[in-house]
Design an enzyme around this catalytic site. Sequence first.
Site, PDB file in Angstrom:
ATOM      1  N   CYS A 114      20.039 -15.438  10.487  1.00  0.00           N
ATOM      2  CA  CYS A 114      19.946 -16.904  10.461  1.00  0.00           C
ATOM      3  C   CYS A 114      18.495 -17.387  10.395  1.00  0.00           C
ATOM      4  CB  CYS A 114      20.630 -17.510  11.681  1.00  0.00           C
ATOM      5  SG  CYS A 114      22.351 -17.035  11.777  1.00  0.00           S
ATOM      6  N   HIS A 259      18.701 -24.716  11.477  1.00  0.00           N
ATOM      7  CA  HIS A 259      19.742 -23.810  10.975  1.00  0.00           C
ATOM      8  C   HIS A 259      21.076 -24.375  11.430  1.00  0.00           C
ATOM      9  CE1 HIS A 259      22.415 -20.549  10.469  1.00  0.00           C
ATOM     10  NE2 HIS A 259      22.476 -20.249  11.751  1.00  0.00           N
ATOM     11  N   ASN A 289      28.542 -22.320   8.665  1.00  0.00           N
ATOM     12  CA  ASN A 289      27.268 -21.661   8.949  1.00  0.00           C
ATOM     13  C   ASN A 289      27.000 -20.666   7.821  1.00  0.00           C
ATOM     14  OD1 ASN A 289      25.311 -19.839   9.878  1.00  0.00           O
ATOM     15  ND2 ASN A 289      25.992 -19.944  12.003  1.00  0.00           N
TER      16      ASN A 289
END
Length: 332
Positions: A114, A259, A289
């Site tokens: 991430c 993020h 995500n």
Amino acid sequence: MKRSRITGLGFYVPDNVVTNDDLSKIMDTTNEWIIERTGIKERRFFVEGVDTVSSMGAAAAKIALDRAGKKPEDVDMLVMATLSPDYFFPGSGVLVQRELGLRKIPCFDVREQCSGFIYALSLADQYIKTGSVKTVLVIGSEVQSNVFELSDRGRNMSVIFGDGAGAAVLEAQEGGDSYILSTHLHADGGHAEELMLEHPGSKLKERISPDMFEKGMFLPHMNGKLVFVNALKYFPEVIREALAYNHLKVSDIDLFVPHQANVRITHAVQKEFGFPDEKVVSNIHKYGNTTAASIPIALTEAWEEGRVKEGDLVCLASFGSGFTWASALIRW
Ligand code: UT7
């Protein structure tokens, strides 16, 4: 002194829209549970026979290059962030190079999950500052849905993550006020197994065998609660670090692009810093995500919507598997 400026942005997401209701038909979950716990309404899964990490990365990069007024032959270096490369090896950077027809330039693959995009951005920024390169393509791209088990066993991962790609063109410049002020990267391998995909890997010191598939060792695993708690600790810490390094205040930030891990994490960080809604970019409801792709997708969308203006202070921040966490401050 040479500095890096972002001169082009682009993103690509697959056409395959998967809603929470679609998932609730194939596993024990509900639209309400997913929205309440994550803020996600739908996500994109790759189109079979069409989308790969390199094809999506190249599509996003073409848009970014076009917007920067650059041609493939202008690119001096490529940094590709992905945890889901087209092949176990070689990395996807060289595949994007081939697809775009770039020169025989250095092509890096960066992992860091991430935090991959900020790590990649930082690497590109350092090379530009030393004067070794002038134009760098930085990409975050992921196809994650191909390893999810679309069943009750895989539900805690498969409802959260999605596929997509985003790209930025960085160019060297002398002088001027618009540039990447700083990047801040961290890692702590003490929690490496709390968010991971175990196989194919060498850690177990065993040969791969068919029963490993049955045991779910080729499925990603996440200790959601631990990740959540650590994200709430490290997001604020790394943002404060970036502000202190540049002698700036929280109120100086014009746009926060986190993020897109979970809307509850974004809201908690927003609350801690007192950011009004218009200063925070959140698009997790549309894409889920997307790991290394989430920041460049969110930044590109914000830019397309006119939310990033010259002179603005833009803050990027991330937390994820590794654990890794990172931030970047950009004067636009
Ligand atoms: O990009 C960085 C990486 N990831 C993250 O940032 C994610 C961070 N963590 C999270 O976002 C949250 O921990 C999750 C959204 C993953 C989970 O939320 P939670 O509030 O921590 O739920 P939980 O894992 O404690 O599960 C609560 C309940 C459990 O049932 P019981 O044991 O209470 O009966 C789970 O079995 O919800 C159940 N559950 C589900 N129910 C419906 C877990 N997944 C699902 C699902 N649908 N998809």
